[in-house]
Design an enzyme around this catalytic site. Structure first.
Site, short mmCIF file in Angstrom:
data_model
loop_
_atom_site.label_atom_id
_atom_site.label_comp_id
_atom_site.label_asym_id
_atom_site.label_seq_id
_atom_site.Cartn_x
_atom_site.Cartn_y
_atom_site.Cartn_z
N CYS A 57 0.37 -1.01 0.19
CA CYS A 57 -0.10 0.25 -0.02
C CYS A 57 0.92 1.07 -0.01
O CYS A 57 2.22 0.78 0.07
CB CYS A 57 -1.23 0.05 1.43
SG CYS A 57 -2.43 0.97 0.51
N CYS A 66 0.03 4.24 1.30
CA CYS A 66 -0.53 5.26 2.20
C CYS A 66 0.88 5.56 4.18
O CYS A 66 0.23 6.36 4.52
CB CYS A 66 -1.55 4.56 3.37
SG CYS A 66 -1.91 2.77 4.59
N CYS A 74 -4.61 5.67 0.59
CA CYS A 74 -3.89 4.74 0.04
C CYS A 74 -3.61 4.37 -1.40
O CYS A 74 -2.85 3.45 -1.99
CB CYS A 74 -4.61 3.65 -0.01
SG CYS A 74 -4.99 3.53 2.05
N LYS A 97 -12.25 -4.84 1.73
CA LYS A 97 -12.01 -4.46 2.97
C LYS A 97 -12.74 -3.55 3.94
O LYS A 97 -13.45 -2.37 2.23
CB LYS A 97 -10.71 -4.37 2.64
CG LYS A 97 -10.10 -2.95 3.41
CD LYS A 97 -8.27 -2.66 2.92
CE LYS A 97 -7.88 -1.61 4.24
NZ LYS A 97 -6.25 -1.47 4.03
N ARG A 141 -11.82 7.04 4.25
CA ARG A 141 -11.12 6.25 2.79
C ARG A 141 -12.67 5.63 2.18
O ARG A 141 -12.55 4.56 1.74
CB ARG A 141 -10.76 4.81 4.29
CG ARG A 141 -9.66 5.69 4.47
CD ARG A 141 -8.09 4.57 4.74
NE ARG A 141 -7.31 4.40 5.15
CZ ARG A 141 -6.11 4.90 5.53
NH1 ARG A 141 -5.41 6.07 4.58
NH2 ARG A 141 -4.96 5.03 6.46
N GLU A 159 -16.39 -7.61 -5.58
CA GLU A 159 -14.89 -7.47 -5.20
C GLU A 159 -14.44 -8.78 -5.38
O GLU A 159 -12.87 -8.58 -5.76
CB GLU A 159 -14.54 -7.08 -3.52
CG GLU A 159 -15.56 -5.48 -3.73
CD GLU A 159 -14.15 -4.73 -4.41
OE1 GLU A 159 -13.00 -5.23 -4.86
OE2 GLU A 159 -14.54 -3.45 -4.70
N LYS A 163 -11.83 -8.34 5.49
CA LYS A 163 -11.30 -7.33 6.27
C LYS A 163 -12.01 -6.36 6.65
O LYS A 163 -12.69 -5.89 6.10
CB LYS A 163 -9.80 -6.76 6.45
CG LYS A 163 -9.39 -5.77 7.35
CD LYS A 163 -8.19 -5.34 6.43
CE LYS A 163 -7.34 -4.60 7.22
NZ LYS A 163 -6.25 -3.94 6.94
N TYR A 189 -2.86 -10.36 15.09
CA TYR A 189 -2.29 -10.62 16.16
C TYR A 189 -2.35 -10.65 17.62
O TYR A 189 -0.94 -10.71 18.55
CB TYR A 189 -2.63 -9.10 16.62
CG TYR A 189 -2.66 -7.66 15.55
CD1 TYR A 189 -0.95 -7.45 15.26
CD2 TYR A 189 -4.18 -6.90 14.61
CE1 TYR A 189 -1.56 -6.50 14.49
CE2 TYR A 189 -3.90 -6.14 14.22
CZ TYR A 189 -2.83 -6.02 13.44
OH TYR A 189 -2.53 -4.84 12.48
C1 PBG Z 1 -4.33 0.27 4.65
C2 PBG Z 1 -4.42 -0.60 5.75
C3 PBG Z 1 -5.21 -0.84 6.77
C4 PBG Z 1 -4.94 -1.46 8.19
C5 PBG Z 1 -3.77 -2.55 7.32
N1 PBG Z 1 -3.60 -1.90 6.03
C6 PBG Z 1 -6.43 -0.13 7.49
C7 PBG Z 1 -6.54 1.17 7.51
O1 PBG Z 1 -5.53 1.99 7.66
O2 PBG Z 1 -7.22 1.99 6.79
C8 PBG Z 1 -5.89 -2.01 9.23
C9 PBG Z 1 -4.98 -3.14 10.00
C10 PBG Z 1 -5.72 -3.45 11.08
O3 PBG Z 1 -6.58 -3.15 12.00
O4 PBG Z 1 -5.23 -4.33 12.38
N2 PBG Z 1 -3.71 0.06 4.02
ZN ZN Z 2 -3.49 2.02 2.69
#
Ligand code: PBG
Ligand code: ZN
Length: 327
Positions: free
Chosen positions: A120, A122, A130, A196, A218, A234, A249, A314
């Protein structure tokens, strides 16, 4: 048959029979641990909203990866925090970028550990969105695709085993697949964050990955949590574009989506149990309001029961430690 001949409680009377007829199991083999690597950090920094999770300096990240491998965890997913951000996110595709360097260091120490690289922009863009942005503050789709593909390619060149685009731009799987194939990485799998959602449960992650958007949210690229059918579109488009595996997710609250995708498509499916799910149970457990081990077993079994083959969580490390302590 019906009551009193039928008594469903018979199968719950003893621990032995309960064990025998248990339908789903949580296995360390199906878990992936996220890891944050931060450039220029001198020692691990515990993320305040994610007790037990750290931003790691390069060296420590490799050492942590070794520990995870020794615990039997099959893979990790890497997130990088660069020393500086800019308007184009150039550092994301740099050969000596934070993720690329981490991949090489970890590969050397743990050749058997599956290295998934989150793709990504971001973390690398000043505005924290992103994708690339135009002058009017809109995230532009097509202009972001080549940049994303270049990031994926540089992770592949560094030695990543899987690339996982999480940006939600349309067409990025095709763009990444195209560039990877062109450069000789036709056997490298793409794990697409196909589904997502815009979620409040990403908040702790944004503290960990330092990718909070400077303005706006987002919702022009991540999905509306009210939508289920759209998730199937998707999933379909990403598979058509060449995704090898899909991700849903967040996990908690989206079991119906996981189940629908599992029923419709035969590809491997993962679920990402996100930072807010972690923070929520950690916080309640620290106050003695929940039994952490039981809560984690229950939520993660629920994700598997919904239909996920693997879980990015996690708790991977702790689940592996708990499993080890029991045996
Ligand atoms: C964005 C990204 C996000 C997460 C992983 N990559 C979300 C975001 O900031 O919109 C979230 C993972 C998490 O909350 O554990 N590329
Ligand atoms: Zn991102």
């Amino acid at each position: 048959m019906k009551y009193p001949q039928l008594r469903l409680r018979r199968l719950r009377e003893s621990a032995g029979v309960r064990r025998l007829v248990q339908e789903h199991r949580l296995l360390v083999e199906n878990l992936v641990q996220p890891l944050f690597v931060k450039e220029g950090l001198s020692k691990p920094f515990e993320v305040p909203s994610m007790p037990g999770q750290y931003q790691f300096p390069l060296k420590e990240a490799a050492r942590e990866a070794e520990t995870l491998e020794a615990l039997g965890i099959p893979g990790i997913i890497l997130f990088g925090i660069p020393a500086g951000k800019d308007k184009t996110g150039r550092a994301a595709a740099a050969g000596r970028g934070v993720v690329q360097t981490a991949i090489r260091a970890i590969k050397k120490k743990c050749p058997g550990l599956l290295l998934i690289a989150d793709v990504c922009l971001c973390e690398y863009l000043v505005h924290g969105h992103c994708g690339r942005m135009d002058g009017k503050g809109r995230v532009v789709n097509d202009a972001s695709l080549l940049a994303l593909a270049r990031v994926a390619l540089s992770y592949a060149e560094a030695g990543a085993d899987v690339v996982a685009p999480s940006d939600m731009m349309d067409g990025r799987v095709r763009a990444i697949r195209g560039l990877l194939d062109q450069k000789g990485f036709e056997t490298l799998p793409i794990l697409s964050y196909a589904v997502k959602y815009t979620s409040s449960f990403y908040a702790p992650f944004r503290e960990a990955a330092e990718n909070r958007p400077r303005f706006g949210d987002r919702s022009t690229y991540q999905m509306n949590p009210a939508n289920g059918r759209e998730a199937l579109r998707e999933a379909f488009t990403d598979l058509e574009e060449g995704a090898d595996m899909l991700l849903v997710k967040p996990a908690l609250g989206f079991g119906d989506v996981i189940r629908e995708i599992r029923n419709r498509f035969d590809c491997p499916l993962g679920a990402f149990s996100v930072s807010g799910e972690y923070a929520m149970i950690k916080a309640a457990s620290q106050r003695g309001w929940l039994d952490e081990k039981k809560a984690v077993q229950e939520t993660h079994l629920g994700i598997k029961r919904a239909g996920a083959d693997f879980i990015i969580t996690y708790w991977a490390k702790e689940l592996a430690e708990w499993t080890k302590a029991k045996s």
